[in-house]
Write a protein that holds these residues in place. Structure first.
Motif, PDB file in Angstrom:
ATOM      1  N   SER A 209      36.938  29.370  39.056  1.00  0.00           N
ATOM      2  CA  SER A 209      36.205  30.632  39.068  1.00  0.00           C
ATOM      3  C   SER A 209      34.701  30.468  38.901  1.00  0.00           C
ATOM      4  O   SER A 209      33.943  31.412  39.154  1.00  0.00           O
TER       5      SER A 209
ATOM      6  N   SER B  76      35.449  37.426  40.139  1.00  0.00           N
ATOM      7  CA  SER B  76      36.131  37.676  38.870  1.00  0.00           C
ATOM      8  C   SER B  76      35.382  38.648  37.975  1.00  0.00           C
ATOM      9  O   SER B  76      35.985  39.532  37.356  1.00  0.00           O
TER      10      SER B  76
ATOM     11  N   LYS C 271      41.758  41.671  33.913  1.00  0.00           N
ATOM     12  CA  LYS C 271      43.203  41.621  34.143  1.00  0.00           C
ATOM     13  C   LYS C 271      43.964  42.112  32.912  1.00  0.00           C
ATOM     14  O   LYS C 271      43.565  41.859  31.783  1.00  0.00           O
TER      15      LYS C 271
ATOM     16  N   GLY D 139      50.094  41.917  33.732  1.00  0.00           N
ATOM     17  CA  GLY D 139      49.972  41.679  35.154  1.00  0.00           C
ATOM     18  C   GLY D 139      49.839  42.920  35.999  1.00  0.00           C
ATOM     19  O   GLY D 139      49.595  42.837  37.211  1.00  0.00           O
TER      20      GLY D 139
ATOM     21  N   ARG E 127      46.015  40.353  40.046  1.00  0.00           N
ATOM     22  CA  ARG E 127      45.111  39.286  39.586  1.00  0.00           C
ATOM     23  C   ARG E 127      43.645  39.655  39.714  1.00  0.00           C
ATOM     24  O   ARG E 127      42.795  39.090  39.027  1.00  0.00           O
ATOM     25  N   HIS E 128      43.318  40.561  40.610  1.00  0.00           N
ATOM     26  CA  HIS E 128      41.931  41.004  40.784  1.00  0.00           C
ATOM     27  C   HIS E 128      41.894  42.527  40.841  1.00  0.00           C
ATOM     28  O   HIS E 128      41.661  43.106  41.909  1.00  0.00           O
TER      29      HIS E 128
ATOM     30  N   LEU F  34      51.081  31.347  43.062  1.00  0.00           N
ATOM     31  CA  LEU F  34      50.261  32.122  42.130  1.00  0.00           C
ATOM     32  C   LEU F  34      50.985  33.244  41.396  1.00  0.00           C
ATOM     33  O   LEU F  34      50.620  33.556  40.255  1.00  0.00           O
ATOM     34  N   ASP F  35      51.981  33.850  42.008  1.00  0.00           N
ATOM     35  CA  ASP F  35      52.548  35.079  41.463  1.00  0.00           C
ATOM     36  C   ASP F  35      53.988  34.892  40.980  1.00  0.00           C
ATOM     37  O   ASP F  35      54.635  33.899  41.307  1.00  0.00           O
TER      38      ASP F  35
ATOM     39  N   SER G 298      46.236  39.529  46.101  1.00  0.00           N
ATOM     40  CA  SER G 298      45.586  40.250  44.999  1.00  0.00           C
ATOM     41  C   SER G 298      44.560  41.269  45.465  1.00  0.00           C
ATOM     42  O   SER G 298      43.681  41.660  44.699  1.00  0.00           O
TER      43      SER G 298
ATOM     44  N   SER H  64      50.508  40.534  43.733  1.00  0.00           N
ATOM     45  CA  SER H  64      50.432  40.156  42.324  1.00  0.00           C
ATOM     46  C   SER H  64      50.789  41.333  41.421  1.00  0.00           C
ATOM     47  O   SER H  64      51.356  41.145  40.340  1.00  0.00           O
ATOM     48  N   ASP H  65      50.478  42.539  41.839  1.00  0.00           N
ATOM     49  CA  ASP H  65      50.861  43.739  41.088  1.00  0.00           C
ATOM     50  C   ASP H  65      52.337  44.043  41.304  1.00  0.00           C
ATOM     51  O   ASP H  65      53.086  44.282  40.349  1.00  0.00           O
TER      52      ASP H  65
ATOM     53  N   SER I 194      54.742  41.751  39.493  1.00  0.00           N
ATOM     54  CA  SER I 194      54.675  41.771  38.024  1.00  0.00           C
ATOM     55  C   SER I 194      55.791  42.617  37.416  1.00  0.00           C
ATOM     56  O   SER I 194      56.034  42.552  36.221  1.00  0.00           O
TER      57      SER I 194
END
Length: 282
Positions: A31, A52, A59, A63, A67-68, A190-191, A240, A267-268, A271
């Motif tokens: 990052s 970020s 975040k 979750g 992620r963003h 990643l997820d 994300s 990513s959402d 979760s």
């Protein structure tokens, strides 16, 4: 109207009033990498905005939001004002991630109510350097006397709950912008879960560019989305909410007008273990 400008166009306008250049380089696996390379070399006069810290909100531990997550509008507006972006300022954004990060900034500007023109630098910073254009290590001073009053356009968004309501609904199309192996659930680096939202079709965002890295024309973009009706509601997502944005603009270039972003994206969605997941082809 094209939303991409060649390096020569930007070069001719360096230092021109009413134009703000923004460096958005960022590495998902580091990052701080974007800020480091900006300090080493950037387009003269360019400000740096970080995915970020500037172009995302904090975040949540569970979750939710992905992620963003989207930044809080007033905080984003304050950041924009500090670098000289008002409601009608012309903005040129660039990165070295194929235009994904620059497209995130462009989408956020549209969402928050910016009415000026926003262009992406064709070829990114690498293309600028390859052309032998000047670079700088100097960080420009914060702008003075510029404020940005947000007018949020939430009609450009859908939430997780709204996506659930639309699965299988006639007249709504879900587009997954990730690479095919992630869409199919073969890999997920990643997820929490691998796969895609049931019913979504796959259109990898990077296929909106030609082999030489230039962006495809509106007609070429339309070919990517052949078979979709311009009367449909199109919901676009990715991992994300970042690489979906080039597809949002590609669809708009191709003539689609009811295009929305699922900002939390996979990513959402992933979760929540109770959310359905598909792994078959479209």
């Amino acid at each position: 109207m094209t939303y991409f400008k060649k390096a020569e166009w930007v070069l001719e306008r360096l230092g021109e009033d009413g134009i703000v250049i923004v460096d958005t380089r960022y590495a998902l696996n580091d990052s701080e990498a974007g800020r480091r390379v900006y300090a080493e070399s950037h387009i003269p006069g360019a400000y740096y905005l970080d995915l970020s810290h500037d172009l995302s909100g904090p975040k949540r531990p569970d979750g939710q939001g992905g992620r963003h997550p989207l930044p809080e509008p007033k905080e984003l507006a304050a950041v924009l004002g500090r670098i000289g972006i008002g409601k009608n300022t012309t903005v040129v954004a660039y990165d070295d991630q194929g235009g994904a990060m620059a497209s995130r900034l462009r989408w956020l500007l549209k969402w928050i109510g910016h009415d000026g023109q926003v262009f992406l630098l064709e070829g990114g910073f690498a293309g600028w350097q390859a052309a032998g254009h000047p670079v700088s290590t100097e960080t420009p001073a914060p702008a003075e006397g510029v404020s940005f009053e947000p007018e949020v356009r939430n009609e450009l968004l859908v939430t997780q709950a709204e996506v659930k309501e639309r699965i299988g609904r006639k007249g709504t199309v879900l587009i997954d912008s990730r690479e095919a192996p992630r869409y199919r659930g073969e890999v997920e680096p990643l997820d929490p879960a691998a796969g895609h939202i049931p019913g979504a079709i796959n259109r990898f965002w990077n296929e909106g560019k030609r082999a030489d890295g230039t962006w495809k024309s509106p007609e070429e973009q339309a070919e990517r989305f052949a078979g979709l009706s311009r009367d449909d509601e199109i919901i676009v997502y990715c991992g994300s909410g970042v690489t979906a944005t080039p597809n949002v603009f590609a669809l708009e270039e191709a003539g689609f007008r009811n295009v929305k972003l699922y900002a939390g994206s996979w990513s959402d969605w992933s979760s929540r273990p109770e959310n359905p997941v598909a792994t078959s082809e479209e």
